[in-house]
Design an enzyme around this catalytic site. Sequence first.
Site, PDB file in Angstrom:
ATOM      1  N   SER A 170       0.904  -1.302   0.070  1.00 20.56           N
ATOM      2  CA  SER A 170      -0.060  -0.077   0.028  1.00 20.56           C
ATOM      3  C   SER A 170       0.897   1.304  -0.025  1.00 20.56           C
ATOM      4  O   SER A 170       0.348   2.189  -0.012  1.00 20.56           O
ATOM      5  CB  SER A 170      -0.968  -0.092   1.150  1.00 20.56           C
ATOM      6  OG  SER A 170      -2.133  -1.035   0.795  1.00 20.56           O
ATOM      7  N   LYS A 202       3.034   6.658   4.354  1.00 18.18           N
ATOM      8  CA  LYS A 202       2.073   5.706   4.091  1.00 18.18           C
ATOM      9  C   LYS A 202       2.825   4.268   4.512  1.00 18.18           C
ATOM     10  O   LYS A 202       3.824   4.161   4.232  1.00 18.18           O
ATOM     11  CB  LYS A 202       1.640   5.747   2.626  1.00 18.18           C
ATOM     12  CG  LYS A 202       0.652   4.700   2.099  1.00 18.18           C
ATOM     13  CD  LYS A 202      -0.825   5.028   2.616  1.00 18.18           C
ATOM     14  CE  LYS A 202      -1.787   4.017   2.500  1.00 18.18           C
ATOM     15  NZ  LYS A 202      -1.423   2.942   3.653  1.00 18.18           N
ATOM     16  N   THR A 203       1.821   3.649   5.009  1.00 19.13           N
ATOM     17  CA  THR A 203       2.397   2.277   5.385  1.00 19.13           C
ATOM     18  C   THR A 203       2.119   1.221   4.141  1.00 19.13           C
ATOM     19  O   THR A 203       1.454   1.517   3.254  1.00 19.13           O
ATOM     20  CB  THR A 203       1.316   1.659   6.720  1.00 19.13           C
ATOM     21  OG1 THR A 203      -0.189   1.716   6.138  1.00 19.13           O
ATOM     22  CG2 THR A 203       1.472   2.607   7.921  1.00 19.13           C
ATOM     23  N   GLY A 204       2.494   0.047   4.216  1.00 20.62           N
ATOM     24  CA  GLY A 204       2.313  -0.855   3.458  1.00 20.62           C
ATOM     25  C   GLY A 204       2.573  -2.414   4.245  1.00 20.62           C
ATOM     26  O   GLY A 204       3.348  -2.683   4.937  1.00 20.62           O
TER      27      GLY A 204
END
Length: 269
Positions: free
Chosen positions: A53, A200-202
């Site tokens: 993501s 932003k995380t992923g």
Amino acid sequence: MRAWIWAAFAVAAVMGHAGAVQAATVCTILADAATGDRLVAEGDCDRRVTPASTFKIAIALMGYDDGFLKDEHSPKLPFKKGYPSWVAAWKADQDPTSWIANSVVWYSQQVTQHLGVEKFDRYIRAFGYGNRDGSGDPGKDNGLTRAWLSSSLKISPAEQIEFLRALTTGKLPVSRHALDMTAAVTALGKLPGGWDLHGKTGTGPFRKADGKPDQNHTYGWFVGWAVRDGRTVVFARLVEEKGKRVTMTAGRSTRDAMIRELPSLLPAR
């Protein structure tokens, strides 16, 4: 500062882990956005893995540049039966801000399908994004909906840094509006020391030999940038986990740990 940022400083690092989870940091890297000088570079920062993501940053730039995305709250798209919905928050209408905050897979897919294969691939190449492979799973013609989800598209922490440098210095081939709106929807508040944080995380599982995802073996990302007094520092952290989580994704755990550490990693003045 958003409430969860405060919580990230207050909660012990082990929170959110199942007892059997083993986490190892693959890479932590910070660089001055303007010069490229590395302030921190620890670990295997050239390992290419799924962006998961974190690729939503790139999708936001594409969507705003193309005009499908308008501003922080438009378009608001309805949830429909059949959309990915394994997270409860996804079972609701979403706008660009909630899309990024809740990391909603189906909203990303609506943006990329609107773009179409030719434009989607052109953006990936123009961004110099990782291995530039938006084809998706072999033989399944699903690049528009799957390429960044433990599939064909891969990127290293060092390549994340170069992409973020190009974004924050205005060198990507997108409009000023796209840059400004992407910054707006990725804003996370202020860190101690006065840095404005964007990120932003992923979370992305490994693929087994049969092609199925291994939910007990995952990568966790947190990437973004911090701005203070006209200076921008870009960062990326990649973590590899083995074991099953109970209350938190690998990406969110990576984010919370990184946020706790960032004030000590960023330049003092």
